[in-house]
Structures are given as C-alpha cells and as structure tokens.
Scaffold this motif. Structure first.
Motif, PDB file in Angstrom:
ATOM      1  N   PRO A 128      69.767  32.469  40.725  1.00  0.00           N
ATOM      2  CA  PRO A 128      69.137  31.657  41.450  1.00  0.00           C
ATOM      3  C   PRO A 128      68.629  32.944  43.160  1.00  0.00           C
ATOM      4  N   LEU A 129      69.435  33.806  43.239  1.00  0.00           N
ATOM      5  CA  LEU A 129      69.257  33.964  45.199  1.00  0.00           C
ATOM      6  C   LEU A 129      67.691  35.562  45.091  1.00  0.00           C
ATOM      7  N   ALA A 130      67.300  35.097  43.772  1.00  0.00           N
ATOM      8  CA  ALA A 130      65.248  35.377  43.510  1.00  0.00           C
ATOM      9  C   ALA A 130      64.974  33.800  43.612  1.00  0.00           C
ATOM     10  N   HIS A 131      65.002  32.494  43.939  1.00  0.00           N
ATOM     11  CA  HIS A 131      64.803  31.528  43.625  1.00  0.00           C
ATOM     12  C   HIS A 131      64.207  31.179  45.352  1.00  0.00           C
ATOM     13  N   VAL A 132      65.845  31.910  46.023  1.00  0.00           N
ATOM     14  CA  VAL A 132      66.125  31.606  47.682  1.00  0.00           C
ATOM     15  C   VAL A 132      64.884  32.428  48.504  1.00  0.00           C
ATOM     16  N   VAL A 133      65.081  33.759  47.889  1.00  0.00           N
ATOM     17  CA  VAL A 133      64.492  34.800  48.951  1.00  0.00           C
ATOM     18  C   VAL A 133      62.690  34.775  48.670  1.00  0.00           C
ATOM     19  N   GLY A 134      61.847  34.032  47.141  1.00  0.00           N
ATOM     20  CA  GLY A 134      61.114  33.860  47.458  1.00  0.00           C
ATOM     21  C   GLY A 134      60.446  32.427  48.097  1.00  0.00           C
ATOM     22  N   GLY A 135      61.685  31.695  47.608  1.00  0.00           N
ATOM     23  CA  GLY A 135      60.985  30.217  48.962  1.00  0.00           C
ATOM     24  C   GLY A 135      60.951  30.740  49.737  1.00  0.00           C
ATOM     25  N   LEU A 136      62.081  31.473  50.855  1.00  0.00           N
ATOM     26  CA  LEU A 136      62.471  32.067  52.078  1.00  0.00           C
ATOM     27  C   LEU A 136      60.756  32.595  52.520  1.00  0.00           C
ATOM     28  N   ALA A 137      60.930  33.962  51.518  1.00  0.00           N
ATOM     29  CA  ALA A 137      59.588  34.089  51.794  1.00  0.00           C
ATOM     30  C   ALA A 137      57.592  33.095  51.968  1.00  0.00           C
ATOM     31  N   GLY A 138      57.804  32.793  50.902  1.00  0.00           N
ATOM     32  CA  GLY A 138      56.434  31.621  50.743  1.00  0.00           C
ATOM     33  C   GLY A 138      57.017  30.433  51.836  1.00  0.00           C
ATOM     34  N   GLY A 139      57.534  29.868  52.204  1.00  0.00           N
ATOM     35  CA  GLY A 139      58.001  29.263  53.181  1.00  0.00           C
ATOM     36  C   GLY A 139      57.061  29.073  54.685  1.00  0.00           C
ATOM     37  N   LEU A 140      57.728  30.871  55.210  1.00  0.00           N
ATOM     38  CA  LEU A 140      57.081  31.715  55.715  1.00  0.00           C
ATOM     39  C   LEU A 140      55.853  32.174  56.017  1.00  0.00           C
ATOM     40  N   CYS A 141      54.852  31.998  55.031  1.00  0.00           N
ATOM     41  CA  CYS A 141      53.717  32.855  54.513  1.00  0.00           C
ATOM     42  C   CYS A 141      52.954  30.987  54.716  1.00  0.00           C
ATOM     43  N   GLY A 142      53.946  30.236  54.473  1.00  0.00           N
ATOM     44  CA  GLY A 142      53.343  28.193  54.206  1.00  0.00           C
ATOM     45  C   GLY A 142      52.982  28.383  55.388  1.00  0.00           C
ATOM     46  N   GLY A 143      53.944  28.734  56.188  1.00  0.00           N
ATOM     47  CA  GLY A 143      54.516  28.434  58.063  1.00  0.00           C
ATOM     48  C   GLY A 143      53.199  29.732  58.324  1.00  0.00           C
ATOM     49  N   TYR A 144      53.013  30.083  58.663  1.00  0.00           N
ATOM     50  CA  TYR A 144      52.127  30.656  59.220  1.00  0.00           C
ATOM     51  C   TYR A 144      50.257  30.710  58.544  1.00  0.00           C
ATOM     52  N   ALA A 145      50.639  30.388  57.393  1.00  0.00           N
ATOM     53  CA  ALA A 145      49.305  29.962  57.568  1.00  0.00           C
ATOM     54  C   ALA A 145      48.783  28.780  58.029  1.00  0.00           C
ATOM     55  N   THR A 146      49.580  27.987  58.286  1.00  0.00           N
ATOM     56  CA  THR A 146      49.389  26.299  58.497  1.00  0.00           C
ATOM     57  C   THR A 146      49.035  27.003  60.720  1.00  0.00           C
ATOM     58  N   LEU A 147      49.895  27.428  60.527  1.00  0.00           N
ATOM     59  CA  LEU A 147      49.998  27.675  62.400  1.00  0.00           C
ATOM     60  C   LEU A 147      48.601  28.505  62.783  1.00  0.00           C
ATOM     61  N   ILE A 148      48.014  29.443  61.776  1.00  0.00           N
ATOM     62  CA  ILE A 148      47.057  29.877  61.539  1.00  0.00           C
ATOM     63  C   ILE A 148      45.706  28.489  61.363  1.00  0.00           C
ATOM     64  N   ALA A 149      45.979  27.954  60.979  1.00  0.00           N
ATOM     65  CA  ALA A 149      44.939  26.792  60.304  1.00  0.00           C
ATOM     66  C   ALA A 149      44.985  25.980  61.390  1.00  0.00           C
ATOM     67  N   ARG A 150      45.764  25.609  62.058  1.00  0.00           N
ATOM     68  CA  ARG A 150      45.534  24.574  63.651  1.00  0.00           C
ATOM     69  C   ARG A 150      45.374  25.070  64.651  1.00  0.00           C
ATOM     70  N   ARG A 151      45.578  26.549  64.684  1.00  0.00           N
ATOM     71  CA  ARG A 151      44.933  27.480  65.850  1.00  0.00           C
ATOM     72  C   ARG A 151      43.201  27.267  65.429  1.00  0.00           C
ATOM     73  N   GLU A 152      42.790  27.750  64.538  1.00  0.00           N
ATOM     74  CA  GLU A 152      41.228  27.220  63.614  1.00  0.00           C
ATOM     75  C   GLU A 152      41.083  25.891  64.167  1.00  0.00           C
ATOM     76  N   ASN A 153      41.524  24.737  63.479  1.00  0.00           N
ATOM     77  CA  ASN A 153      40.582  23.927  64.135  1.00  0.00           C
ATOM     78  C   ASN A 153      40.914  23.362  64.980  1.00  0.00           C
ATOM     79  N   ASP A 154      41.770  23.819  66.655  1.00  0.00           N
ATOM     80  CA  ASP A 154      41.844  23.301  67.967  1.00  0.00           C
ATOM     81  C   ASP A 154      40.641  23.746  68.012  1.00  0.00           C
ATOM     82  N   SER A 155      40.435  24.531  68.132  1.00  0.00           N
ATOM     83  CA  SER A 155      39.507  25.921  68.171  1.00  0.00           C
ATOM     84  C   SER A 155      38.035  25.544  68.734  1.00  0.00           C
ATOM     85  N   THR A 156      37.586  24.527  66.903  1.00  0.00           N
ATOM     86  CA  THR A 156      36.633  24.040  66.528  1.00  0.00           C
ATOM     87  C   THR A 156      36.108  22.768  66.681  1.00  0.00           C
ATOM     88  N   GLY A 157      37.653  22.348  66.723  1.00  0.00           N
ATOM     89  CA  GLY A 157      37.456  20.567  67.644  1.00  0.00           C
ATOM     90  C   GLY A 157      37.688  19.919  68.516  1.00  0.00           C
TER      91      GLY A 157
END
Length: 157
Positions: A128-157
């Motif tokens: 299960p540690l593989a799923h924990v580590v994968g989930g953490l990596a994905g969470g960080l990537c998804g969170g970062y992508a969300t922040l980038i999308a928010r910045r792009e939305n804020d700057s265009t709209g």
C-alpha cells in the motif's frame, strides 16, 4: 523504472492498464500538464520510496501506484475547481472521493489485500505504500496544476 511495466498476472495487468487508460483519458482532458507530471513524478518517486522505506521488499511490480497518482491528481483538480467556483456540494463529493481513496489504502494495510485485484490468486503481497506515495505525488501535481489554472484564470478574467 521497469517495475511499473511488469506485473504478477494477467488480471493484475488488465486492472492496472484499464485504470490508467480511463483515468489518464479524463485527467489528460482536464489538464495534460498534471497528467504528465503525475505519471513522471510517481514513476520516479515510488521505487525510490519503496527502496528507502521497505528495503526488505525484493520485487515491486505494477502500475497501481501511478494509477493512484493520476486518480488523486484528477480528484484534487476537480475539488479545487469546485471550491474556486463555490460549488460546495460538488466539492464535498470530490472530498468524499479522496476520503474513500484513503479508506481504500487503510483497508489494504489492515487486510493485506487489494480491493480490485485478487492478490492471493495473482501470487503477490500488496504494498500500500506505493499507493500512498503515488497519491501524494499526484496530489502535489494536481494541486500545483490547480494553482496555475487559478492564476491563468485570474489574469485573463
């Protein structure tokens, strides 16, 4: 890195590849950047974490850690988008999905089995540690992508 392309059985391979294809198509459509980051980062981090934290494991095989990364990245992005747009009921659904993922991992730790693949019949012990580590990596990537999308939305709209 080859640990992710080898599997213990056909059943194991079919479940892992099916999950990656379905999750990958949805995640990539939502954010190609987050999808690629999730796959690459989890593919690199999972074997390193397993080697460091469970050195007694001689062999690790499967895509389920990467599947976990893509799943969590997608759920985090959808949750972030719903929170940003104040769609709180839908946000609660995505928060519940993430809680269910955590529950699945808890089950794997307690039961020593997986939910989707019959690990006993396939001849492997779940890590299960593989799923924990994968989930953490994905969470960080998804969170970062969300922040980038928010910045792009804020700057265009």
């Amino acid at each position: 890195m080859t640990c992710h392309v080898t599997h213990w059985s056909w059943d194991h391979l079919i479940w892992d590849v099916s999950a990656l294809v379905v999750l990958g198509l949805v995640c990539e459509a939502y954010s190609r950047r987050a999808f690629v980051w999730s796959v690459v980062s989890s593919a690199l981090v999972i074997p390193l974490a397993l080697a460091a934290l469970v050195p007694e494991v001689a062999t690790y095989r499967g895509l389920s850690g990467i599947d976990s990364a893509v799943f969590v990245a997608l759920a985090v992005m959808l949750l972030g988008e719903r929170l940003r747009t104040r769609q709180f009921v839908e946000a609660a659904v995505y928060a519940a999905v993430l809680a269910a993922f955590a529950g699945k991992i808890g089950f794997e730790y307690v039961a020593g089995a997986t939910l989707f693949v019959d690990s006993g019949a396939s001849g492997f012990t779940p890590i299960p540690l593989a799923h924990v580590v994968g989930g953490l990596a994905g969470g960080l990537c998804g969170g970062y992508a969300t922040l980038i999308a928010r910045r792009e939305n804020d700057s265009t709209g």
